[in-house]
Write a protein that holds these residues in place. Structure first.
Motif, PDB file in Angstrom:
ATOM      1  N   GLN A 108       0.834  -1.207   0.000  1.00  0.00           N
ATOM      2  CA  GLN A 108       0.000   0.000   0.000  1.00  0.00           C
ATOM      3  C   GLN A 108       0.864   1.250   0.000  1.00  0.00           C
ATOM      4  O   GLN A 108       1.936   1.266   0.588  1.00  0.00           O
ATOM      5  N   MET A 109       0.316   2.279  -0.665  1.00  0.00           N
ATOM      6  CA  MET A 109       0.940   3.596  -0.685  1.00  0.00           C
ATOM      7  C   MET A 109      -0.156   4.645  -0.657  1.00  0.00           C
ATOM      8  O   MET A 109      -1.154   4.507  -1.355  1.00  0.00           O
ATOM      9  N   VAL A 110       0.073   5.692   0.135  1.00  0.00           N
ATOM     10  CA  VAL A 110      -0.872   6.809   0.195  1.00  0.00           C
ATOM     11  C   VAL A 110      -0.053   8.086   0.232  1.00  0.00           C
ATOM     12  O   VAL A 110       0.926   8.182   0.993  1.00  0.00           O
ATOM     13  N   GLY A 111      -0.422   9.077  -0.561  1.00  0.00           N
ATOM     14  CA  GLY A 111       0.257  10.362  -0.535  1.00  0.00           C
ATOM     15  C   GLY A 111      -0.012  11.061   0.790  1.00  0.00           C
ATOM     16  O   GLY A 111      -1.050  10.866   1.424  1.00  0.00           O
ATOM     17  N   ALA A 112       0.878  11.905   1.245  1.00  0.00           N
ATOM     18  CA  ALA A 112       0.719  12.613   2.512  1.00  0.00           C
ATOM     19  C   ALA A 112       1.098  14.076   2.319  1.00  0.00           C
ATOM     20  O   ALA A 112       1.848  14.426   1.410  1.00  0.00           O
ATOM     21  N   SER A 113       0.561  14.926   3.178  1.00  0.00           N
ATOM     22  CA  SER A 113       0.842  16.376   3.164  1.00  0.00           C
ATOM     23  C   SER A 113       0.525  16.979   1.807  1.00  0.00           C
ATOM     24  O   SER A 113       1.240  17.849   1.311  1.00  0.00           O
ATOM     25  N   GLY A 114      -0.527  16.518   1.196  1.00  0.00           N
ATOM     26  CA  GLY A 114      -0.974  17.075  -0.067  1.00  0.00           C
ATOM     27  C   GLY A 114      -0.115  16.663  -1.264  1.00  0.00           C
ATOM     28  O   GLY A 114      -0.318  17.172  -2.355  1.00  0.00           O
ATOM     29  N   ARG A 115       0.798  15.771  -1.059  1.00  0.00           N
ATOM     30  CA  ARG A 115       1.662  15.333  -2.158  1.00  0.00           C
ATOM     31  C   ARG A 115       1.171  13.990  -2.681  1.00  0.00           C
ATOM     32  O   ARG A 115       0.674  13.157  -1.925  1.00  0.00           O
ATOM     33  N   PRO A 116       1.321  13.737  -3.987  1.00  0.00           N
ATOM     34  CA  PRO A 116       0.875  12.459  -4.550  1.00  0.00           C
ATOM     35  C   PRO A 116       1.895  11.342  -4.236  1.00  0.00           C
ATOM     36  O   PRO A 116       2.997  11.605  -3.768  1.00  0.00           O
ATOM     37  N   ILE A 117       1.488  10.144  -4.533  1.00  0.00           N
ATOM     38  CA  ILE A 117       2.409   9.015  -4.383  1.00  0.00           C
ATOM     39  C   ILE A 117       3.516   9.161  -5.424  1.00  0.00           C
ATOM     40  O   ILE A 117       3.340   9.812  -6.457  1.00  0.00           O
ATOM     41  N   PRO A 118       4.697   8.575  -5.180  1.00  0.00           N
ATOM     42  CA  PRO A 118       5.795   8.719  -6.157  1.00  0.00           C
ATOM     43  C   PRO A 118       5.478   8.001  -7.466  1.00  0.00           C
ATOM     44  O   PRO A 118       4.723   7.033  -7.501  1.00  0.00           O
ATOM     45  N   GLY A 119       6.081   8.464  -8.542  1.00  0.00           N
ATOM     46  CA  GLY A 119       5.881   7.862  -9.857  1.00  0.00           C
ATOM     47  C   GLY A 119       6.802   6.673 -10.109  1.00  0.00           C
ATOM     48  O   GLY A 119       6.589   5.916 -11.058  1.00  0.00           O
ATOM     49  N   THR A 120       7.805   6.514  -9.249  1.00  0.00           N
ATOM     50  CA  THR A 120       8.773   5.425  -9.437  1.00  0.00           C
ATOM     51  C   THR A 120       9.144   4.842  -8.084  1.00  0.00           C
ATOM     52  O   THR A 120       9.400   5.574  -7.131  1.00  0.00           O
ATOM     53  N   LEU A 121       9.179   3.510  -8.011  1.00  0.00           N
ATOM     54  CA  LEU A 121       9.697   2.803  -6.846  1.00  0.00           C
ATOM     55  C   LEU A 121      10.944   2.039  -7.284  1.00  0.00           C
ATOM     56  O   LEU A 121      11.160   1.806  -8.480  1.00  0.00           O
ATOM     57  N   TYR A 122      11.749   1.620  -6.322  1.00  0.00           N
ATOM     58  CA  TYR A 122      13.023   0.988  -6.630  1.00  0.00           C
ATOM     59  C   TYR A 122      13.107  -0.382  -5.980  1.00  0.00           C
ATOM     60  O   TYR A 122      12.746  -0.547  -4.816  1.00  0.00           O
ATOM     61  N   LEU A 123      13.588  -1.357  -6.755  1.00  0.00           N
ATOM     62  CA  LEU A 123      13.661  -2.747  -6.305  1.00  0.00           C
ATOM     63  C   LEU A 123      15.107  -3.224  -6.221  1.00  0.00           C
ATOM     64  O   LEU A 123      15.937  -2.868  -7.058  1.00  0.00           O
ATOM     65  N   THR A 124      15.348  -4.084  -5.254  1.00  0.00           N
ATOM     66  CA  THR A 124      16.567  -4.885  -5.213  1.00  0.00           C
ATOM     67  C   THR A 124      16.147  -6.298  -4.850  1.00  0.00           C
ATOM     68  O   THR A 124      15.091  -6.508  -4.265  1.00  0.00           O
ATOM     69  N   TRP A 125      16.954  -7.275  -5.228  1.00  0.00           N
ATOM     70  CA  TRP A 125      16.712  -8.663  -4.853  1.00  0.00           C
ATOM     71  C   TRP A 125      18.035  -9.386  -4.837  1.00  0.00           C
ATOM     72  O   TRP A 125      19.058  -8.836  -5.230  1.00  0.00           O
ATOM     73  N   ASP A 126      18.014 -10.590  -4.351  1.00  0.00           N
ATOM     74  CA  ASP A 126      19.253 -11.373  -4.262  1.00  0.00           C
ATOM     75  C   ASP A 126      19.835 -11.531  -5.663  1.00  0.00           C
ATOM     76  O   ASP A 126      19.153 -11.984  -6.574  1.00  0.00           O
ATOM     77  N   GLY A 127      21.073 -11.134  -5.821  1.00  0.00           N
ATOM     78  CA  GLY A 127      21.733 -11.187  -7.120  1.00  0.00           C
ATOM     79  C   GLY A 127      21.625  -9.885  -7.892  1.00  0.00           C
ATOM     80  O   GLY A 127      22.252  -9.725  -8.922  1.00  0.00           O
ATOM     81  N   GLN A 128      20.810  -8.937  -7.421  1.00  0.00           N
ATOM     82  CA  GLN A 128      20.672  -7.624  -8.065  1.00  0.00           C
ATOM     83  C   GLN A 128      20.907  -6.563  -6.993  1.00  0.00           C
ATOM     84  O   GLN A 128      19.991  -6.191  -6.271  1.00  0.00           O
ATOM     85  N   ILE A 129      22.141  -6.104  -6.895  1.00  0.00           N
ATOM     86  CA  ILE A 129      22.510  -5.154  -5.838  1.00  0.00           C
ATOM     87  C   ILE A 129      22.077  -3.737  -6.208  1.00  0.00           C
ATOM     88  O   ILE A 129      21.590  -2.998  -5.368  1.00  0.00           O
ATOM     89  N   GLU A 130      22.271  -3.374  -7.486  1.00  0.00           N
ATOM     90  CA  GLU A 130      21.867  -2.040  -7.921  1.00  0.00           C
ATOM     91  C   GLU A 130      20.342  -1.978  -7.982  1.00  0.00           C
ATOM     92  O   GLU A 130      19.679  -2.919  -8.404  1.00  0.00           O
ATOM     93  N   GLU A 131      19.822  -0.820  -7.571  1.00  0.00           N
ATOM     94  CA  GLU A 131      18.370  -0.653  -7.591  1.00  0.00           C
ATOM     95  C   GLU A 131      17.860  -0.593  -9.030  1.00  0.00           C
ATOM     96  O   GLU A 131      18.492   0.011  -9.897  1.00  0.00           O
ATOM     97  N   VAL A 132      16.684  -1.207  -9.231  1.00  0.00           N
ATOM     98  CA  VAL A 132      16.028  -1.192 -10.539  1.00  0.00           C
ATOM     99  C   VAL A 132      14.758  -0.352 -10.383  1.00  0.00           C
ATOM    100  O   VAL A 132      13.940  -0.607  -9.493  1.00  0.00           O
ATOM    101  N   ALA A 133      14.605   0.632 -11.250  1.00  0.00           N
ATOM    102  CA  ALA A 133      13.430   1.526 -11.193  1.00  0.00           C
ATOM    103  C   ALA A 133      12.224   0.820 -11.815  1.00  0.00           C
ATOM    104  O   ALA A 133      12.329   0.189 -12.859  1.00  0.00           O
ATOM    105  N   VAL A 134      11.078   0.948 -11.123  1.00  0.00           N
ATOM    106  CA  VAL A 134       9.828   0.384 -11.616  1.00  0.00           C
ATOM    107  C   VAL A 134       8.788   1.486 -11.567  1.00  0.00           C
ATOM    108  O   VAL A 134       8.584   2.125 -10.527  1.00  0.00           O
ATOM    109  N   ALA A 135       8.101   1.735 -12.682  1.00  0.00           N
ATOM    110  CA  ALA A 135       7.105   2.792 -12.758  1.00  0.00           C
ATOM    111  C   ALA A 135       5.836   2.412 -11.992  1.00  0.00           C
ATOM    112  O   ALA A 135       5.394   1.273 -12.014  1.00  0.00           O
TER     113      ALA A 135
END
Length: 178
Positions: A148-175
């Protein structure tokens, strides 16, 4: 002049006998043959030296050719090994993630790839908003995990989140879908 005395005196010479004359002729012929044989021997020796030099040059060229062929074979083997490794890497199952929106504040993180992902962590960089994300998730292909995500202080939720997983150290952007 008394020619009779001359013919007698010629007959008295020691070399005037037929055998002596023939011996001198044969000796001269033998001298000529031996001079020619010596010349031919020198030519033959020179030809032998040239043939030995050409054989040495040919051997060196063959050795260079063998070295070049061996290096070429090593290069071909290395290229083939690199190609096989690239094919294995390209065909390796990989996770691929998308975010799906199910309601205004409910979302799914879905693995649409061909490989399993363990240790999946979802994070955001923009503030402020309320985020109940995924931490240390395990997603098989086509699996989804809710968050779940909810915007706060009148701001919207972000347009991009970032993932990491085992074997992927660098963050991967997901829209994030709007």
């Amino acid at each position: 002049m008394n020619w009779g005395n001359v013919s007698r005196s010629i007959g008295a010479w020691p070399w005037a006998s037929i055998g002596a004359v023939l011996a001198i002729v044969f000796a001269g012929a033998a001298l000529i043959v031996s001079i020619r044989a010596a010349k031919d021997g020198r030519r033959s020796a020179d030809a032998t030296v040239l043939a030995a030099e050409e054989a040495r040059l040919s051997r060196e060229a063959a050795e260079r050719s063998v070295r070049v062929a061996e290096q070429s074979l090593l290069d071909q083997r290395q290229e083939a090994a690199e190609r096989r490794a690239a094919e294995v890497e390209a065909n390796r199952p990989r996770p691929f993630f998308v975010i799906e929106r199910s309601s205004r504040q409910a979302f799914y993180l879905r693995n649409t790839g061909t490989g399993r992902a363990t240790g999946v962590t979802l994070s955001a960089r923009e503030e402020p908003f309320i985020f109940n994300g995924v931490a240390d998730g395990d997603l098989a292909p086509n699996d989804a995990v809710p968050f779940q995500m909810v915007g706060a202080s009148g701001r919207p939720i972000p347009g991009t989140l970032y993932l990491t997983w085992d074997g992927q150290i660098e963050e991967v952007a997901v829209a994030v879908p709007r």
